[in-house]
Design a protein around this motif. Sequence first.
Motif, PDB file in Angstrom:
ATOM      1  N   GLY A  71       2.680   3.181 -13.752  1.00  0.00           N
ATOM      2  CA  GLY A  71       3.763   1.892 -14.078  1.00  0.00           C
ATOM      3  C   GLY A  71       4.962   2.051 -13.079  1.00  0.00           C
ATOM      4  O   GLY A  71       5.707   1.007 -13.109  1.00  0.00           O
ATOM      5  N   SER A  72       4.915   3.003 -12.178  1.00  0.00           N
ATOM      6  CA  SER A  72       5.983   3.035 -11.267  1.00  0.00           C
ATOM      7  C   SER A  72       5.838   1.880 -10.087  1.00  0.00           C
ATOM      8  O   SER A  72       4.594   1.748  -9.682  1.00  0.00           O
ATOM      9  CB  SER A  72       6.237   4.381 -10.501  1.00  0.00           C
ATOM     10  N   VAL A  73       6.862   1.016  -9.958  1.00  0.00           N
ATOM     11  CA  VAL A  73       6.778  -0.291  -9.076  1.00  0.00           C
ATOM     12  C   VAL A  73       7.686  -0.046  -7.852  1.00  0.00           C
ATOM     13  O   VAL A  73       8.752   0.021  -8.132  1.00  0.00           O
ATOM     14  CB  VAL A  73       6.901  -1.557  -9.845  1.00  0.00           C
ATOM     15  N   LEU A  74       7.135   0.208  -6.602  1.00  0.00           N
ATOM     16  CA  LEU A  74       7.961   0.271  -5.428  1.00  0.00           C
ATOM     17  C   LEU A  74       8.049  -0.872  -4.769  1.00  0.00           C
ATOM     18  O   LEU A  74       7.044  -1.208  -4.180  1.00  0.00           O
ATOM     19  CB  LEU A  74       7.372   1.430  -4.602  1.00  0.00           C
ATOM     20  N   VAL A  75       9.128  -1.424  -4.725  1.00  0.00           N
ATOM     21  CA  VAL A  75       9.435  -2.765  -3.849  1.00  0.00           C
ATOM     22  C   VAL A  75      10.187  -2.624  -2.608  1.00  0.00           C
ATOM     23  O   VAL A  75      11.398  -1.746  -2.758  1.00  0.00           O
ATOM     24  CB  VAL A  75       9.930  -3.776  -4.841  1.00  0.00           C
ATOM     25  N   ARG A 107       8.569   1.010 -14.026  1.00  0.00           N
ATOM     26  CA  ARG A 107       9.783   1.382 -13.619  1.00  0.00           C
ATOM     27  C   ARG A 107      10.027   0.960 -12.304  1.00  0.00           C
ATOM     28  O   ARG A 107       9.043   1.361 -11.264  1.00  0.00           O
ATOM     29  CB  ARG A 107       9.738   3.050 -13.587  1.00  0.00           C
ATOM     30  N   VAL A 108      10.938   0.176 -12.002  1.00  0.00           N
ATOM     31  CA  VAL A 108      11.106  -0.455 -10.674  1.00  0.00           C
ATOM     32  C   VAL A 108      12.101   0.464  -9.880  1.00  0.00           C
ATOM     33  O   VAL A 108      13.042   0.844 -10.092  1.00  0.00           O
ATOM     34  CB  VAL A 108      11.421  -1.850 -10.804  1.00  0.00           C
ATOM     35  N   LEU A 109      11.390   0.627  -8.477  1.00  0.00           N
ATOM     36  CA  LEU A 109      12.421   1.365  -7.525  1.00  0.00           C
ATOM     37  C   LEU A 109      12.305   0.280  -6.185  1.00  0.00           C
ATOM     38  O   LEU A 109      11.503  -0.568  -5.813  1.00  0.00           O
ATOM     39  CB  LEU A 109      11.661   2.584  -6.900  1.00  0.00           C
ATOM     40  N   TYR A 110      13.621  -0.040  -5.414  1.00  0.00           N
ATOM     41  CA  TYR A 110      13.651  -0.945  -4.564  1.00  0.00           C
ATOM     42  C   TYR A 110      14.361  -0.219  -3.318  1.00  0.00           C
ATOM     43  O   TYR A 110      15.300   0.674  -3.448  1.00  0.00           O
ATOM     44  CB  TYR A 110      14.581  -1.995  -4.993  1.00  0.00           C
ATOM     45  N   ASP A 149       8.911   2.213   5.400  1.00  0.00           N
ATOM     46  CA  ASP A 149       7.747   2.301   6.574  1.00  0.00           C
ATOM     47  C   ASP A 149       6.578   1.468   5.941  1.00  0.00           C
ATOM     48  O   ASP A 149       6.072   0.392   6.363  1.00  0.00           O
ATOM     49  CB  ASP A 149       7.280   3.779   6.968  1.00  0.00           C
ATOM     50  N   SER A 150       6.030   1.931   4.462  1.00  0.00           N
ATOM     51  CA  SER A 150       4.969   1.443   4.026  1.00  0.00           C
ATOM     52  C   SER A 150       5.489   1.341   2.464  1.00  0.00           C
ATOM     53  O   SER A 150       5.523   2.539   2.147  1.00  0.00           O
ATOM     54  CB  SER A 150       3.682   1.394   4.525  1.00  0.00           C
ATOM     55  N   THR A 151       5.185   0.443   1.574  1.00  0.00           N
ATOM     56  CA  THR A 151       5.160   0.619   0.291  1.00  0.00           C
ATOM     57  C   THR A 151       4.224   1.558  -0.299  1.00  0.00           C
ATOM     58  O   THR A 151       4.378   2.405  -1.182  1.00  0.00           O
ATOM     59  CB  THR A 151       5.554  -0.534  -0.557  1.00  0.00           C
ATOM     60  N   ASN A 152       3.089   1.605   0.417  1.00  0.00           N
ATOM     61  CA  ASN A 152       1.934   2.471  -0.110  1.00  0.00           C
ATOM     62  C   ASN A 152       2.357   3.873   0.099  1.00  0.00           C
ATOM     63  O   ASN A 152       1.952   4.675  -0.700  1.00  0.00           O
ATOM     64  CB  ASN A 152       0.666   2.058   0.443  1.00  0.00           C
ATOM     65  N   THR A 153       2.806   3.977   1.383  1.00  0.00           N
ATOM     66  CA  THR A 153       3.184   5.257   1.700  1.00  0.00           C
ATOM     67  C   THR A 153       4.156   5.954   0.869  1.00  0.00           C
ATOM     68  O   THR A 153       4.198   7.117   0.432  1.00  0.00           O
ATOM     69  CB  THR A 153       3.613   5.504   3.367  1.00  0.00           C
ATOM     70  N   GLY A 187      13.547 -10.665   4.301  1.00  0.00           N
ATOM     71  CA  GLY A 187      13.956 -11.588   3.536  1.00  0.00           C
ATOM     72  C   GLY A 187      13.150 -13.243   3.071  1.00  0.00           C
ATOM     73  O   GLY A 187      13.378 -13.948   2.540  1.00  0.00           O
ATOM     74  N   HIS A 188      11.759 -12.790   3.081  1.00  0.00           N
ATOM     75  CA  HIS A 188      10.969 -13.659   2.902  1.00  0.00           C
ATOM     76  C   HIS A 188       9.777 -13.486   2.148  1.00  0.00           C
ATOM     77  O   HIS A 188       9.184 -14.355   1.422  1.00  0.00           O
ATOM     78  CB  HIS A 188      10.202 -14.239   4.176  1.00  0.00           C
ATOM     79  N   SER A 189       9.324 -12.359   1.916  1.00  0.00           N
ATOM     80  CA  SER A 189       7.869 -12.075   1.176  1.00  0.00           C
ATOM     81  C   SER A 189       8.179 -10.968   0.376  1.00  0.00           C
ATOM     82  O   SER A 189       9.167 -10.274   0.045  1.00  0.00           O
ATOM     83  CB  SER A 189       6.840 -11.530   2.250  1.00  0.00           C
ATOM     84  N   VAL A 190       6.944 -10.767  -0.636  1.00  0.00           N
ATOM     85  CA  VAL A 190       6.981  -9.687  -1.450  1.00  0.00           C
ATOM     86  C   VAL A 190       6.200  -8.521  -0.871  1.00  0.00           C
ATOM     87  O   VAL A 190       5.004  -8.706  -0.660  1.00  0.00           O
ATOM     88  CB  VAL A 190       6.514  -9.859  -2.864  1.00  0.00           C
ATOM     89  N   TYR A 191       6.578  -7.246  -1.029  1.00  0.00           N
ATOM     90  CA  TYR A 191       5.912  -6.106  -0.581  1.00  0.00           C
ATOM     91  C   TYR A 191       6.026  -5.248  -1.717  1.00  0.00           C
ATOM     92  O   TYR A 191       7.192  -4.674  -2.128  1.00  0.00           O
ATOM     93  CB  TYR A 191       6.306  -5.302   0.677  1.00  0.00           C
ATOM     94  N   MET A 192       5.164  -4.685  -2.394  1.00  0.00           N
ATOM     95  CA  MET A 192       5.070  -3.698  -3.413  1.00  0.00           C
ATOM     96  C   MET A 192       4.048  -2.912  -3.775  1.00  0.00           C
ATOM     97  O   MET A 192       2.529  -3.341  -3.215  1.00  0.00           O
ATOM     98  CB  MET A 192       5.393  -4.689  -4.532  1.00  0.00           C
TER      99      MET A 192
END
Length: 374
Positions: free
Chosen positions: A153-157, A128-131, A136-140, A177-182
């Motif tokens: 299975g929740s994916v935070l991007v 389940r993707v959230l964007y 601040d931080s995707t882990n936080t 605009g350049h990288s993946v943070y998830m």
Amino acid sequence: MKTEILSILRQTKGYVSGQELCERLGVSRTAVWKCIKKLQEEGYEIQGINRKGYRLVEIPDVMTPSEIENCLWQKRKAEEITDSRESVCTGRTRSKQPDCAEKKESERAGCADKKNPELPDRHILPYRVLYKDEIDSTNTWAKREAEMGASEGSVLVADMQTAGKGRRGRSWSSPSGHSVYMSLILRPDILPERASMLTLVAGLSVAQAVRHDLGLDAWIKWPNDVVISGKKICGILTEMSLQMECINYVVIGIGINVNLKDFPKDIADKATSLCREKGENVHRAEVIAAVLHRFEKNYFRFLKRGNLADVKDSYNEILINCGRKICVLEPGNEYTAISGGINEKGELLVTKDDGTKAAVYAGEVSVRGLYGYV
């Protein structure tokens, strides 16, 4: 419905009529039109012509739930077709159930003393993707969501992090605009001391995605850095929450340098990006989908035994340190040794200069090549 419309437009070279979309999706023309408008607002160039229908002209580099889920759906569908063809050619059929997982350690009643449920042959994580554009931080963020009951299975991007985190409290540069943070939320039924192995599962999954889906020569630097041409493209941070000595949830944060072209001077000799290595921009949603697709396979292999026994061979095949002389940096102790790959616990097996063998646990230990990062 946006995901379904995107899938249909992607699979069609020409135009798809509004009526066909209505019939295939079982919705009204107004509903289709509204979805098309939303997709256009997200950056998709969709051409609409009376009596012809709609045509997808250009796909933007966006990481919306619709785009990621659509890319993942295509990968799963392609795999189903491939598996079906292989079964027809070989006369094989998939078994309905694999062997039961081996018993877990029984010293913690009610936590991890029972067997894992029998796992189906085709393993699908309910992603389940959230964007968010900025966080601040995707882990936080993931930990906040997990505390509120977010499912496995929740994916935070995010497109940008203002306080990205790396190992040992280091910051992680996170421009937009350049990288993946998830970050991925998991709720595995395993003993807490085994959760750190999931970091290696994630590293393997990223490396496999880059190798097989992007065609780049990616390797793993133990325990979980992914490198190309001797330079790092990915960092992974795993965090865990416990309740009554049992795992409440695990959060795996993954940062991938995708379309970065320039790096700060202090890391320019150690870091690279998919774009620099491939010579062209890379679609970030495709990268995320490729990693998630590989991860779900490796995750269920890990859960089957509760260790890395079923993935360590795949890991060791692309372990850049394997068979090389390395420098092991332990707190207050430093020595050289020959790396021999990992065991089922994820420990690095080494042979010291005096011939003695040791199993190195990641924790606060670092490994370097004798003459550089790898």
